[in-house]
Design a protein around this motif. Sequence first.
Motif, mmCIF file in Angstrom:
data_model
loop_
_atom_site.group_PDB
_atom_site.id
_atom_site.type_symbol
_atom_site.label_atom_id
_atom_site.label_comp_id
_atom_site.label_asym_id
_atom_site.label_seq_id
_atom_site.Cartn_x
_atom_site.Cartn_y
_atom_site.Cartn_z
ATOM 1 N N ARG A 1 6.629 14.065 0.227
ATOM 2 C CA ARG A 1 5.707 13.213 0.866
ATOM 3 C C ARG A 1 6.115 11.750 0.305
ATOM 4 N N ALA A 2 6.318 11.651 -0.983
ATOM 5 C CA ALA A 2 6.738 10.303 -1.444
ATOM 6 C C ALA A 2 7.930 9.826 -0.831
ATOM 7 N N LYS A 3 9.103 10.593 -0.768
ATOM 8 C CA LYS A 3 10.376 10.266 -0.046
ATOM 9 C C LYS A 3 10.009 9.876 1.610
ATOM 10 N N ALA A 4 9.132 10.609 2.082
ATOM 11 C CA ALA A 4 8.664 10.213 3.538
ATOM 12 C C ALA A 4 8.152 8.835 3.468
ATOM 13 N N GLU A 5 7.132 8.539 2.408
ATOM 14 C CA GLU A 5 6.608 7.159 2.478
ATOM 15 C C GLU A 5 7.708 5.856 2.075
ATOM 16 N N GLU B 1 9.401 5.232 5.188
ATOM 17 C CA GLU B 1 8.647 4.243 5.983
ATOM 18 C C GLU B 1 8.403 2.957 5.664
ATOM 19 N N ILE B 2 8.551 2.855 4.388
ATOM 20 C CA ILE B 2 8.603 1.345 3.750
ATOM 21 C C ILE B 2 10.009 0.540 4.143
ATOM 22 N N LEU C 1 0.905 -1.121 0.173
ATOM 23 C CA LEU C 1 -0.059 -0.163 0.160
ATOM 24 C C LEU C 1 0.826 1.115 -0.118
ATOM 25 N N LYS C 2 2.022 1.182 0.774
ATOM 26 C CA LYS C 2 2.761 2.442 0.748
ATOM 27 C C LYS C 2 3.479 2.504 -0.389
ATOM 28 N N SER C 3 3.879 1.555 -1.221
ATOM 29 C CA SER C 3 4.579 1.606 -2.454
ATOM 30 C C SER C 3 3.637 2.190 -3.600
ATOM 31 N N THR D 1 11.563 1.137 6.880
ATOM 32 C CA THR D 1 11.283 0.763 8.513
ATOM 33 C C THR D 1 10.278 -0.258 8.409
ATOM 34 N N THR D 2 9.417 -0.351 7.818
ATOM 35 C CA THR D 2 8.371 -1.619 7.724
ATOM 36 C C THR D 2 9.046 -2.925 7.355
ATOM 37 N N SER D 3 9.777 -2.790 6.246
ATOM 38 C CA SER D 3 10.552 -4.031 5.913
ATOM 39 C C SER D 3 11.617 -4.358 6.947
ATOM 40 N N ARG D 4 12.260 -3.459 7.481
ATOM 41 C CA ARG D 4 13.159 -3.829 8.610
ATOM 42 C C ARG D 4 12.200 -4.395 9.836
ATOM 43 N N THR D 5 10.937 -3.760 10.027
ATOM 44 C CA THR D 5 10.169 -4.558 11.242
ATOM 45 C C THR D 5 9.683 -5.729 10.654
ATOM 46 N N ALA D 6 9.256 -6.204 9.349
ATOM 47 C CA ALA D 6 8.963 -7.457 8.802
ATOM 48 C C ALA D 6 10.214 -8.540 9.153
#
Length: 382
Positions: free
Chosen positions: A221-225, A228-229, A206-208, A231-236
């Motif tokens: 904003r795209a750079k911020a997203e 976050e991607i 969704l973020k991609s 960060t989320t992948s590291r979380t995964a």
Amino acid sequence: MQLFGNRRTFRLFPKMYGVMPYVFLIYLTIPLYYLTEEPVVKASLGYGMLLLFVLSYRQLYFSLQNHERYLIGWLAVHILIILIFSCFYDLFYLFLGFFPANFIGWFPKKRQFHIGLAALFILGLVPVVYHSLTASIEDAFFLLPFLIIMLLSPFGIRSMNKQVELEHKLKAANKQIDELVKREERVRIARDLHDTLGHTLSLITLKSQLAHRLIEVQPERAKAETKEIETTSRTALHQVRELVTSMKAVTIMEELQEIQKLLRAAGITFHIKREVSVEEIPLLTQNIISMCLKEITTNVVKHSQAANCYLTLGGMDKNLFVRVKDDGAGLEQKHGDGNGIRGMKERLALIDASLSVENSQGTLVEMLIPIVKKDKKEEDAL
């Protein structure tokens, strides 16, 4: 009928009975000695009967092992030889009655056991009556305690065998339970890995998509997203490591934070209503509820086309209810219980909880969970 055991490898007795059949053979040296004092003809007949006795003794073991129908027949031969010895040789030969008594205790079927007991009673009664009529009755009464022990011994052997059989069954059942637990644990780990990664990868997708749409119109904003991607992948990756190494339990409150992020990224407004405290709920129960919530909200994002998602945590009596409702397209009844719903029901069954799904101006999913709160001491021990 197995007369001489295995043709390739001769065995005097079945291996499963160990050394006991050989120990009993030692007692046959006593009648062998007494037969030497008999007249030649009577002794010769005695040796022949003793040889037949040994053959029937061996065949009784093989009949027991193979559950043959000749079991009662060989027992009859055994008892008949003892009757002849104890009536026409010496009443002392009644001690051989412990041989058939041992086998009767091993008989697997009740009918065989009762027939054997009746035959053993006759074996004890006939020689005693015969000798009391032809000789001194004192000898017959002298053998009375011996006869009582002989008649009771099959019950003791049968009880012991039942106990051993129950222990074997219990051991086999425990082994099967261990295998089922291992299998269930493997399935659970696989399911948790799938659900955890599916949830996180949905968020990354969704973020991609959002970053792709914003890259030209709102580059910052795209750079911020994209950040976050990352960060989320590291979380995964961190989640996978935790699941594989320690299978860390996820609390309900931790999961609600992840759900809020997922729904916000999907453009769905999240409404939460908490009527009860969930902190005292056991971690296993919280983990199962969290995994189910993850599955439900992932389905809301993927399939509902909803604008709002409502979650209610409430309680009634000793039960916790969790309701998740969206205002989307509703459940497609033609699909019935999909893999996701079936998986949630399987998980909830482990804690005696239930799941219901229905169309209600969108989709309404409700979990009803019985709760047993832990003592503070138990909680600290964990």
